[in-house]
Write a protein that holds these residues in place. Sequence first.
Motif, PDB file in Angstrom:
ATOM      1  N   PRO A 196       8.334  20.674  28.644  1.00 13.82           N
ATOM      2  CA  PRO A 196       7.456  20.930  27.490  1.00 13.82           C
ATOM      3  C   PRO A 196       8.199  21.555  26.314  1.00 13.82           C
ATOM      4  N   SER A 197       9.092  22.513  26.601  1.00 14.23           N
ATOM      5  CA  SER A 197       9.841  23.157  25.515  1.00 14.23           C
ATOM      6  C   SER A 197      10.877  22.220  24.922  1.00 14.23           C
ATOM      7  N   GLY A 198      11.526  21.436  25.766  1.00 13.10           N
ATOM      8  CA  GLY A 198      12.501  20.473  25.264  1.00 13.10           C
ATOM      9  C   GLY A 198      11.858  19.445  24.355  1.00 13.10           C
ATOM     10  N   PHE A 199      10.681  18.961  24.749  1.00  9.70           N
ATOM     11  CA  PHE A 199       9.973  17.986  23.926  1.00  9.70           C
ATOM     12  C   PHE A 199       9.527  18.613  22.607  1.00  9.70           C
ATOM     13  N   ALA A 200       9.101  19.888  22.657  1.00  9.75           N
ATOM     14  CA  ALA A 200       8.692  20.582  21.432  1.00  9.75           C
ATOM     15  C   ALA A 200       9.873  20.754  20.480  1.00  9.75           C
ATOM     16  N   LEU A 234      12.594  18.862  20.347  1.00  7.99           N
ATOM     17  CA  LEU A 234      12.979  17.542  19.843  1.00  7.99           C
ATOM     18  C   LEU A 234      12.075  17.110  18.681  1.00  7.99           C
ATOM     19  N   THR A 235      10.772  17.228  18.862  1.00  9.00           N
ATOM     20  CA  THR A 235       9.850  16.761  17.824  1.00  9.00           C
ATOM     21  C   THR A 235       9.846  17.662  16.590  1.00  9.00           C
ATOM     22  N   SER A 236      10.373  18.894  16.732  1.00  7.77           N
ATOM     23  CA  SER A 236      10.453  19.776  15.561  1.00  7.77           C
ATOM     24  C   SER A 236      11.702  19.500  14.730  1.00  7.77           C
ATOM     25  N   MET A 237      12.658  18.775  15.286  1.00  5.16           N
ATOM     26  CA  MET A 237      13.922  18.540  14.599  1.00  5.16           C
ATOM     27  C   MET A 237      13.858  17.390  13.609  1.00  5.16           C
ATOM     28  N   VAL A 238      12.947  16.441  13.847  1.00  9.40           N
ATOM     29  CA  VAL A 238      12.892  15.237  13.008  1.00  9.40           C
ATOM     30  C   VAL A 238      11.434  14.936  12.659  1.00  9.40           C
ATOM     31  N   PRO A 239      11.176  14.231  11.545  1.00  6.04           N
ATOM     32  CA  PRO A 239       9.806  13.819  11.220  1.00  6.04           C
ATOM     33  C   PRO A 239       9.325  12.759  12.201  1.00  6.04           C
ATOM     34  N   HIS A 240       8.010  12.554  12.269  1.00  7.25           N
ATOM     35  CA  HIS A 240       7.468  11.621  13.258  1.00  7.25           C
ATOM     36  C   HIS A 240       7.975  10.200  13.045  1.00  7.25           C
ATOM     37  N   THR A 241       8.403   9.877  11.851  1.00  2.00           N
ATOM     38  CA  THR A 241       8.943   8.535  11.605  1.00  2.00           C
ATOM     39  C   THR A 241      10.271   8.312  12.304  1.00  2.00           C
ATOM     40  N   ASN A 242      10.924   9.389  12.723  1.00  2.00           N
ATOM     41  CA  ASN A 242      12.192   9.267  13.439  1.00  2.00           C
ATOM     42  C   ASN A 242      12.075   9.665  14.905  1.00  2.00           C
ATOM     43  N   TRP A 243      10.860   9.869  15.390  1.00  2.00           N
ATOM     44  CA  TRP A 243      10.700  10.257  16.785  1.00  2.00           C
ATOM     45  C   TRP A 243      11.230   9.182  17.742  1.00  2.00           C
ATOM     46  N   GLY A 244      11.040   7.909  17.393  1.00  2.00           N
ATOM     47  CA  GLY A 244      11.520   6.842  18.265  1.00  2.00           C
ATOM     48  C   GLY A 244      13.016   6.930  18.503  1.00  2.00           C
ATOM     49  N   LYS A 245      13.782   7.111  17.413  1.00  2.00           N
ATOM     50  CA  LYS A 245      15.237   7.208  17.558  1.00  2.00           C
ATOM     51  C   LYS A 245      15.635   8.472  18.316  1.00  2.00           C
ATOM     52  N   ALA A 246      14.948   9.580  18.007  1.00  2.00           N
ATOM     53  CA  ALA A 246      15.270  10.831  18.685  1.00  2.00           C
ATOM     54  C   ALA A 246      14.980  10.737  20.179  1.00  2.00           C
ATOM     55  N   ALA A 255      18.692  15.248   7.140  1.00  2.47           N
ATOM     56  CA  ALA A 255      18.972  13.836   7.362  1.00  2.47           C
ATOM     57  C   ALA A 255      19.206  13.597   8.851  1.00  2.47           C
ATOM     58  N   PHE A 256      18.724  12.447   9.355  1.00  5.76           N
ATOM     59  CA  PHE A 256      18.761  12.199  10.800  1.00  5.76           C
ATOM     60  C   PHE A 256      20.179  12.321  11.354  1.00  5.76           C
ATOM     61  N   ARG A 257      21.147  11.815  10.594  1.00 10.21           N
ATOM     62  CA  ARG A 257      22.533  11.849  11.080  1.00 10.21           C
ATOM     63  C   ARG A 257      22.997  13.276  11.342  1.00 10.21           C
ATOM     64  N   SER A 258      22.512  14.222  10.547  1.00 12.57           N
ATOM     65  CA  SER A 258      22.978  15.598  10.699  1.00 12.57           C
ATOM     66  C   SER A 258      22.417  16.287  11.941  1.00 12.57           C
ATOM     67  N   VAL A 259      21.296  15.777  12.484  1.00 10.97           N
ATOM     68  CA  VAL A 259      20.717  16.412  13.664  1.00 10.97           C
ATOM     69  C   VAL A 259      21.114  15.710  14.958  1.00 10.97           C
ATOM     70  N   VAL A 260      21.877  14.629  14.862  1.00  8.75           N
ATOM     71  CA  VAL A 260      22.299  13.909  16.067  1.00  8.75           C
ATOM     72  C   VAL A 260      23.073  14.809  17.033  1.00  8.75           C
ATOM     73  N   PRO A 261      24.021  15.644  16.562  1.00 10.57           N
ATOM     74  CA  PRO A 261      24.701  16.540  17.517  1.00 10.57           C
ATOM     75  C   PRO A 261      23.723  17.446  18.267  1.00 10.57           C
ATOM     76  N   GLY A 262      22.719  17.972  17.564  1.00 16.06           N
ATOM     77  CA  GLY A 262      21.717  18.798  18.228  1.00 16.06           C
ATOM     78  C   GLY A 262      20.905  18.012  19.243  1.00 16.06           C
ATOM     79  N   LEU A 263      20.547  16.774  18.892  1.00 16.11           N
ATOM     80  CA  LEU A 263      19.814  15.926  19.814  1.00 16.11           C
ATOM     81  C   LEU A 263      20.646  15.592  21.051  1.00 16.11           C
ATOM     82  N   LEU A 264      21.928  15.328  20.837  1.00 21.48           N
ATOM     83  CA  LEU A 264      22.815  15.041  21.965  1.00 21.48           C
ATOM     84  C   LEU A 264      22.968  16.253  22.879  1.00 21.48           C
ATOM     85  N   SER A 265      23.025  17.451  22.282  1.00 21.42           N
ATOM     86  CA  SER A 265      23.135  18.656  23.103  1.00 21.42           C
ATOM     87  C   SER A 265      21.854  18.877  23.906  1.00 21.42           C
ATOM     88  N   LEU A 266      20.704  18.550  23.322  1.00 23.09           N
ATOM     89  CA  LEU A 266      19.439  18.641  24.050  1.00 23.09           C
ATOM     90  C   LEU A 266      19.396  17.602  25.158  1.00 23.09           C
TER      91      LEU A 266
END
Length: 411
Positions: A128-132, A134-146, A15-26
Motif C-alpha cells: 500500500p505504501s509503495g503504491f502510494a 509511486l502514484t505521488s511521483m507522477v501525474p495520472h497520465t503517466n501512471w501506466g509507464k510508472a 519531468a517523467f525522465r527525472s523520476v525514473v531513477p526513483g521509480l527504479l529504486s522503488l
Amino acid sequence: MPLVSPGTDAAGYPAFRSVVPGLLSLMGIFFANFMTRVVLAPFLLHIRDDFDLTKAQAGELFFIVSLGYSVALLCSGFFSSRLEHRQVIMVSAVGIALALVLAAFSPNLLWLRSSLLLVGLFGGLYFPSGFAVLTSMVPHTNWGKALAIHELAPNLSFVLAPLLAEMMTGLGLGWRAALAGNALLALGALVLFLRYCSAGREKSIPPRPKAYLTTLGQGRFWILAVFFAMAIGATQGVYSQTPLYLVSVRDLPADWVNYLLAASRVSGLFLVFWAGMIVDRLGPIRALRIFVALTGIATITFGLLPGSWVMLAVLVQPTMGGCFFPAGFAVLSLVYPAAVRPLAISLVVPMAVLAGGGLIPAGLGIFGDHDLFALGFILLGAAILLSTVLTTALKPSPSPSPVPSQDQPTP
C-alpha cells in the motif's frame, strides 16, 4: 515566457525522465520483497530433505508467508496513518532482511516457520505504501509507464529465482545462502531507494471499521476476491509447486526443471502490455472472462498431458495466468468508484494472497502426499474454468472512473 518551470510538466510534476531513477529504486524494493515469496520454490526439494518434510508440509511454508503477508496488508493502514509512507517502506525492508537472516539460520522446522511468518508480516507492509509513493511521483497520465517499471519486479523474480538457485547450487551454496542473499538485496535496495527517491512524505487516512464492513457485505467484493485468488493461485501457487511436481512425479532432472521454470516466465515481461490492449479492445469484463477460461484450461493440462508433453503446459500456462492481473484490476476499477477503490484493493488483495499464494500450494502438497499431484492441478484448473460463470454478475458502477488499460499492480 514558459508557464512551467524547466524540468516540470504542466501540472507541476517533475519531468517523467527525472523520476525514473526513483521509480527504479522503488522497483528494486518491490523486487527484493517479491523474491521472498518465490525464492523458496526452486529450493523446495532441498528444504524438504533438510527437515524431512512431506509434500504437504513443504506447501505449508508458502501458506505461512502468505498468512503473514495478508495480515500485514490488512493492518497496513494503521502503520501508514502514523508513519510516512517512505518510513513504512524502510521498516518493511529492514524487517524483511532481519527475518530472512533468522530463517537462514533455522535449526528446526518451528524456527523456520516462525521466521517465514515474520518475512510475510514485514513484506505485507510494503504494497500500500509503495503504491502510494509511486502514484505521488507522477501525474495520472503517466501512471501506466510508472506501473510498467514497477511491474518488472514480480516478473523478474519469477524468471531469476530458478536461475539464481541453479547457479548457487552449482557453487555449492544452498537455500540458506539464498535467503541470506535476499536479505542483502533488501538492504541494498533500501540504500538505493533512500538515495534516489525523495517521495513518500505523506501519511494515509486512518482506516474506518464501518467502511470495511460495508465493503465486505457486497457480493461484487467476494466475486473479485475469488478471481484474484484464482489469479494468484494460477501464477504464484502453481509456480511454487511445479518443481516438486516435475521432479517427484514426472521424473524430470531437478537442474533442468529450474531452467524450464525460468523460461516459462519470460513471456510475462511482455504479455502484460498485450493483455492491456485486449482489455481496451474487448472491455474489462469480457477480457477477464476469456483470460480466466484460458488459464483454467491451461492449468488442467498440467495433470492431463502425458510424459514430457507436460513441459508444454509449463511453458503455456503462465502466459495465460499472467494476463489475469491487467483485466482483473481493470474490472475492479470499473465496478468500484475511485473513492471506494483503495479500500476494496486493501481487502481483496490480502484475501487473494492468503488463498492463492498460501492455501492453493498447501492443498496441492496434500494431493501430492496422496500420490494425486496431477489430480490437484486438474481440479484447480477446473475451479478456475468454472469461475468464469461469476463474470455475469459483475456490473459497472453507476459512474465509473476511467479504466486503466494496462500495467496494473500485481499483489
